[in-house]
Design a protein around this motif. Structure first.
Motif, PDB file in Angstrom:
ATOM      1  N   ILE A  91      14.671   7.527   4.317  1.00 41.23           N
ATOM      2  CA  ILE A  91      13.592   6.837   3.610  1.00 41.23           C
ATOM      3  C   ILE A  91      12.371   7.752   3.524  1.00 41.23           C
ATOM      4  O   ILE A  91      11.965   8.335   4.526  1.00 41.23           O
ATOM      5  N   THR A  92      11.807   7.877   2.324  1.00 42.40           N
ATOM      6  CA  THR A  92      10.517   8.555   2.181  1.00 42.40           C
ATOM      7  C   THR A  92       9.436   7.501   1.964  1.00 42.40           C
ATOM      8  O   THR A  92       9.680   6.470   1.352  1.00 42.40           O
ATOM      9  N   VAL A  93       8.263   7.774   2.503  1.00 39.28           N
ATOM     10  CA  VAL A  93       7.126   6.855   2.388  1.00 39.28           C
ATOM     11  C   VAL A  93       5.984   7.583   1.714  1.00 39.28           C
ATOM     12  O   VAL A  93       5.610   8.683   2.144  1.00 39.28           O
ATOM     13  N   GLU A  94       5.459   7.025   0.648  1.00 34.93           N
ATOM     14  CA  GLU A  94       4.338   7.651  -0.053  1.00 34.93           C
ATOM     15  C   GLU A  94       3.317   6.581  -0.428  1.00 34.93           C
ATOM     16  O   GLU A  94       3.654   5.389  -0.470  1.00 34.93           O
ATOM     17  N   PRO A  95       2.068   6.986  -0.664  1.00 36.65           N
ATOM     18  CA  PRO A  95       1.077   5.990  -1.061  1.00 36.65           C
ATOM     19  C   PRO A  95       1.470   5.380  -2.400  1.00 36.65           C
ATOM     20  O   PRO A  95       1.980   6.066  -3.279  1.00 36.65           O
ATOM     21  N   ALA A  96       1.250   4.080  -2.551  1.00 32.90           N
ATOM     22  CA  ALA A  96       1.448   3.448  -3.857  1.00 32.90           C
ATOM     23  C   ALA A  96       0.354   3.960  -4.799  1.00 32.90           C
ATOM     24  O   ALA A  96      -0.684   4.450  -4.359  1.00 32.90           O
ATOM     25  N   ALA A  97       0.604   3.855  -6.097  1.00 33.73           N
ATOM     26  CA  ALA A  97      -0.401   4.282  -7.066  1.00 33.73           C
ATOM     27  C   ALA A  97      -1.708   3.570  -6.767  1.00 33.73           C
ATOM     28  O   ALA A  97      -1.730   2.372  -6.520  1.00 33.73           O
ATOM     29  N   ARG A  98      -2.784   4.326  -6.772  1.00 31.86           N
ATOM     30  CA  ARG A  98      -4.082   3.736  -6.417  1.00 31.86           C
ATOM     31  C   ARG A  98      -4.664   2.948  -7.577  1.00 31.86           C
ATOM     32  O   ARG A  98      -4.510   3.301  -8.730  1.00 31.86           O
ATOM     33  N   ARG A  99      -5.342   1.865  -7.206  1.00 35.80           N
ATOM     34  CA  ARG A  99      -6.142   1.136  -8.193  1.00 35.80           C
ATOM     35  C   ARG A  99      -7.377   1.950  -8.546  1.00 35.80           C
ATOM     36  O   ARG A  99      -7.924   2.653  -7.708  1.00 35.80           O
ATOM     37  N   ARG A 100      -7.857   1.835  -9.758  1.00 37.22           N
ATOM     38  CA  ARG A 100      -9.199   2.370 -10.069  1.00 37.22           C
ATOM     39  C   ARG A 100     -10.233   1.530  -9.339  1.00 37.22           C
ATOM     40  O   ARG A 100     -10.128   0.318  -9.325  1.00 37.22           O
ATOM     41  N   THR A 101     -11.226   2.189  -8.786  1.00 37.08           N
ATOM     42  CA  THR A 101     -12.254   1.425  -8.061  1.00 37.08           C
ATOM     43  C   THR A 101     -13.595   1.586  -8.749  1.00 37.08           C
ATOM     44  O   THR A 101     -13.745   2.413  -9.644  1.00 37.08           O
ATOM     45  N   PRO A 109       0.816  -1.215   0.000  1.00 39.77           N
ATOM     46  CA  PRO A 109       0.000   0.000   0.000  1.00 39.77           C
ATOM     47  C   PRO A 109       0.853   1.271   0.000  1.00 39.77           C
ATOM     48  O   PRO A 109       0.383   2.333  -0.388  1.00 39.77           O
ATOM     49  N   LEU A 110       2.098   1.130   0.420  1.00 42.79           N
ATOM     50  CA  LEU A 110       3.004   2.287   0.496  1.00 42.79           C
ATOM     51  C   LEU A 110       4.265   1.989  -0.303  1.00 42.79           C
ATOM     52  O   LEU A 110       4.653   0.832  -0.473  1.00 42.79           O
ATOM     53  N   ARG A 111       4.902   3.044  -0.766  1.00 40.02           N
ATOM     54  CA  ARG A 111       6.148   2.887  -1.486  1.00 40.02           C
ATOM     55  C   ARG A 111       7.264   3.539  -0.664  1.00 40.02           C
ATOM     56  O   ARG A 111       7.114   4.668  -0.189  1.00 40.02           O
ATOM     57  N   LEU A 112       8.362   2.809  -0.484  1.00 37.04           N
ATOM     58  CA  LEU A 112       9.484   3.312   0.304  1.00 37.04           C
ATOM     59  C   LEU A 112      10.631   3.622  -0.644  1.00 37.04           C
ATOM     60  O   LEU A 112      11.076   2.748  -1.399  1.00 37.04           O
ATOM     61  N   LYS A 113      11.113   4.868  -0.590  1.00 35.73           N
ATOM     62  CA  LYS A 113      12.179   5.289  -1.503  1.00 35.73           C
ATOM     63  C   LYS A 113      13.329   5.932  -0.747  1.00 35.73           C
ATOM     64  O   LYS A 113      13.169   6.433   0.366  1.00 35.73           O
TER      65      LYS A 113
END
Lengths: 163, 163
Positions: free
Chosen positions: B153-163, A124-128
């Motif tokens: 480390i940066t944490v961001e939401p992964a690309a969202r699925r279309r719902t 659900p999250l991306r770590l970079k």
């Protein structure tokens, strides 16, 4: 069997001839081998410091949160520090120690493994890496920077202490 | 706080605005978050395949060993394979799957952390890379092979699925 596992050297190959009484993995699991302890450490890595936030984000009762945070503090992964907001009494927050930070590869490894196998391959999250923007991974490697799969690991007794 | 922890980006910085319901760390701990499960995986990495050896080396009862091995097999970390010794009935042994092998960084990470902090800095065993003989470590690094501490480390939401 040898294709899959590490190679045991120097008398270790006969697994009936030695025991795992002093195994650091066992000791580590005695300390942080609960879901709530690991999730509290995850929260600390996210920057959570306050008791109420820990309990709510991990989804555990205040009693469990209090017991676990005390264990993690007593063991040295977190330290309690006083803080005070205007008009409020002094409270304590929980901050990472070096020991707590050094557990990050384990928690990040659980994240990566769980994302691959238990979340349909989608974290659900991306770590970079902030500096270069590429994704962060947990690796097993040697001092020469080779990636080392299990089957290329040798295990031998550490030099013995004089007794 | 930011000196110690990761950096939360893109709406994640407000930790009250999102929850960790789908966290892969939590899912992973539901599966392998017991001391006995992790120690059984350790034994599999050492090359243990037989039920009796697992139970004895981990120091758990046959009932616990049976329950845990079944969980690990059902979850896909181990697979059961029949074997038969001369004059004996057919039995089963437990072998690592890719999913089980891919958990190795977590278990090796626990080994390294436990050796550093819970065994007086002395691991009872030394793990080396067979090819070059240097010691094996668990690292957090990026695709550009930089070592990445938590604070980078940066944490961001992964690309969202279309719902």
């Amino acid at each position: 069997m040898s294709e899959e596992s590490v190679t045991l050297l120097d008398g270790l190959a006969d697994r009936t001839a030695w025991n795992t009484e002093h195994c650091p993995v066992g000791r580590a699991m005695e300390l942080i081998g609960t879901r709530s302890a690991v999730l509290l450490m995850r929260e600390a890595y996210y920057g959570t410091t306050r008791f109420d936030d820990f309990a709510q984000r991990v989804g555990i009762t205040e009693n469990v949160a209090a017991a676990r945070l005390r264990e993690l503090t007593d063991a040295g992964l977190l330290r309690r520090e006083p803080y005070r907001e205007p008009g409020q009494r002094t409270r304590h927050e929980y901050r990472l120690t070096d020991m707590g930070r050094d557990l990050a590869p384990v928690v990040l490894g659980l994240f990566e493994w769980g994302a691959k196998y238990l979340s349909g391959g989608r974290a659900p999250l991306r770590l970079k890496h902030a500096d270069c923007g590429t994704e962060v991974h947990v690796n097993v490697s040697c001092a020469e920077h080779h990636d080392v799969p299990l089957r290329d690991i040798t295990v031998e007794p550490a030099a013995r202490r004089r007794t």
